[in-house]
Write a protein that holds these residues in place. Structure first.
Motif: not given
Length: 87
Positions: A66-79
């Motif tokens: 998940l940390y890899r996705l969290l580094e991507y600033d185009r994703i703003i919300y995780y649900e």
């Protein structure tokens, strides 16, 4: 990026139980309309794209990545998704 409280609690529970390597499905919301580059990034981070519905995609993969996705600033919300994949 923001985490939905239910998703965050699910993360904490899985890590507490030692199940963080098991695949889990969840939704990601993009700030702008996603494109092919976004799809390649998500897959390179170790997640499979289950559905693409406008700004919101359902993805699945191990929470240890998940940390890899969290580094991507185009994703703003995780649900949290209602369907959870298991091994």
């Amino acid at each position: 990026a923001r985490l939905d409280p239910a998703f965050e609690m699910n993360l904490m529970r899985r890590f507490g139980e030692g199940k963080e390597g098991n695949p889990v499905s969840f939704f990601i919301r993009f700030q702008e309309p996603p494109n092919d580059k976004d799809g390649k990034f998500v897959e390179a981070a170790g997640f499979a794209i289950e559905t693409r519905a406008g700004y919101v995609w359902a993805v699945a993969g191990p929470l240890t990545s998940l940390y890899r996705l969290l580094e991507y600033d185009r994703i703003i919300y995780y649900e949290k998704a209602s369907k959870v994949r298991t091994k």
